[in-house]
Structures are given as structure tokens and as C-alpha cells.
Write a protein that holds these residues in place. Structure first.
Motif, PDB file in Angstrom:
ATOM      1  N   VAL A   1       1.175  -1.210   0.088  1.00 41.48           N
ATOM      2  CA  VAL A   1      -0.117  -0.035  -0.059  1.00 41.48           C
ATOM      3  C   VAL A   1       1.019   1.206   0.147  1.00 41.48           C
ATOM      4  N   VAL A   2       0.649   2.015  -1.243  1.00 40.46           N
ATOM      5  CA  VAL A   2       1.561   3.184  -1.185  1.00 40.46           C
ATOM      6  C   VAL A   2       0.448   4.363  -0.711  1.00 40.46           C
ATOM      7  N   LYS A   3       1.015   5.148   0.331  1.00 43.26           N
ATOM      8  CA  LYS A   3       0.217   6.189   0.570  1.00 43.26           C
ATOM      9  C   LYS A   3       0.375   7.315  -0.276  1.00 43.26           C
ATOM     10  N   PRO A   4      -0.523   7.830  -0.906  1.00 38.99           N
ATOM     11  CA  PRO A   4      -0.098   8.911  -1.627  1.00 38.99           C
ATOM     12  C   PRO A   4       0.576  10.334  -0.833  1.00 38.99           C
TER      13      PRO A   4
END
Length: 226
Positions: free
Chosen positions: A10-13
Motif C-alpha cells: 500500500v503506497v500512501k499518496p
């Protein structure tokens, strides 16, 4: 066994940077419109009050008129002349008894030049003027009221008094105020109204072109006559 792929990470913006709100610029209101003060009213003109009306002093009443002066001309002579043989204080040898220079002017003016006639009459009038002012106490007559037909004063006191008592054609009166009593009615010798001869005429060949010209005399009260 089946291969189970792990879930992608999960890449957080990315978190945007915080928005920093700047305060709105301070806008200075325009300076209020200040109306200039109304101009000062001009001072009212200085009106000098009119000078006070000063009523002039009432004129001095005119002195009462004195007795009318005689006109500066000889009264009309009667034309009567002394005749040879006439016996009276007025005549001698057929001629009127007058002062010395007056006799010279009467008898010799026709032989004189115009200038000599003028001079002779002036000297004659000095004699008559002086006679009108003399006092009897000083040996004079102070009478010069009565004159001959040429307007020359009879020179003696006797002749003047004779005419006052015996008016006749040989007695030509200048006026009652020409002599003091008993010959006239002047208050005193200084008040006599004797006037010099004013109606003489240049005569004879010596007068030349001036023959017929009228002339007369003027005398001041000290009997300087011209």
C-alpha cells in the motif's frame, strides 16, 4: 500449492504540504477628500464718513450805505464867465480868481504840448485839493465848493462865502459836501468830497494829433495828483 502473490504494498499518496493561508493584503483606504476651507471673505471697504456739515457763520451785515458819492465828472457849468469890469470877489481883470497854476493852465494851455497840458492841470488840481483841506485857523480857506466855468476853484475864502450867500451863474457848486460850514455841510475838512477835474480836453496846435482828446486828474487824499 498455488502460489499466492502477496498484495501489492500500500503506497500512501504523498501528503500535500499544508496550505498556508496568507492574510489578505492590507489595502489602505484612500485618504478622505478634504474640501479646502472656503476663502476668507474680503474685509468690507472702509468708507470714511462724510465730514460733518459745518454751517458757515452768517455773513456780517453790510454797513449801512453812506451818502452817495458824487459822480467823477464835473457838474454841468453854467457857461458864465467873468467879464471885463465885473465887480465881485470872483473876478479880476475880466478873469476868474483862481490859484496860480490853475490860471496858467486856463490862460496858456493852448500854447502847450499835450504833455505840458496834462502836467499843468495836475499841478492846478494839487492847488485846489490842498485848498479843500486847509483849515481856516492856519490861514487857509478849506473851501473849494464853488468853481468857475472851467471847474477851477475860486481861491479866496471871501469868494467861496460870497457864492454861498449869493448863488448865481458864476458860482458852479460841486456839492454841499465839498466844503465845511458855512460854505457847505461836510463834518470836517477831511470829510469833504472834492474831486478833481475829469473832463478837460487837449487844445491848440501844441496838442498835435491828440487835440480834442479828453483827460482828467486823479488825486489821493494827500493831494498828490496825476
Amino acid at each position: 500449492p498455488p502460489v499466492v502473490k502477496p498484495p501489492p504494498p500500500v503506497v500512501k499518496p504523498p501528503v500535500p504540504p499544508p496550505v498556508v493561508k496568507l492574510p489578505p493584503p492590507v489595502v489602505k483606504p484612500p485618504p478622505p477628500v478634504v474640501n479646502p476651507p472656503p476663502p476668507k471673505p474680503a474685509p468690507p471697504p472702509v468708507v470714511k464718513p462724510p465730514p460733518p456739515v459745518v454751517n458757515p457763520p452768517p455773513p456780517k451785515p453790510a454797513p449801512p450805505p453812506g451818502p452817495a458819492k458824487p459822480a467823477p465828472v464835473d457838474p454841468t457849468p453854467t457857461g458864465a464867465t467873468c467879464k471885463a469890469g465885473t465887480s465881485s470877489p470872483l473876478c479880476a481883470q475880466g478873469k476868474s480868481v483862481v490859484n496860480l497854476y490853475c490860471a496858467d493852465w486856463r490862460d496858456n494851455r493852448a500854447t502847450k504840448t499835450a504833455e505840458q497840458q496834462l502836467f499843468a492841470l495836475a499841478k492846478c488840481m494839487v492847488e485846489d485839493c490842498d485848498q479843500s483841506l486847509k483849515f481856516a485857523s492856519a490861514g487857509g480857506s478849506n473851501y473849494c465848493r464853488f468853481r468857475d466855468d472851467l471847474g477851477l476853484c475860486y481861491k479866496t475864502k471871501i469868494a467861496q462865502e460870497y457864492c454861498a450867500k449869493n448863488p448865481g451863474p458864476l458860482c458852479n457848486s460841486g456839492g454841499e459836501d465839498w466844503a465845511v460850514p458855512p460854505v457847505g455841510n461836510a463834518v470836517n475838512a477831511d470829510k469833504t468830497r472834492w474831486t478833481p477835474k475829469m473832463d478837460a480836453e487837449l487844445v491848440g496846435t501844441g496838442a498835435g494829433k491828440r487835440a480834442g482828446e479828453k483827460y482828467g486828474c486823479a488825486c489821493v487824499k494827500n493831494c498828490a495828483c496825476t
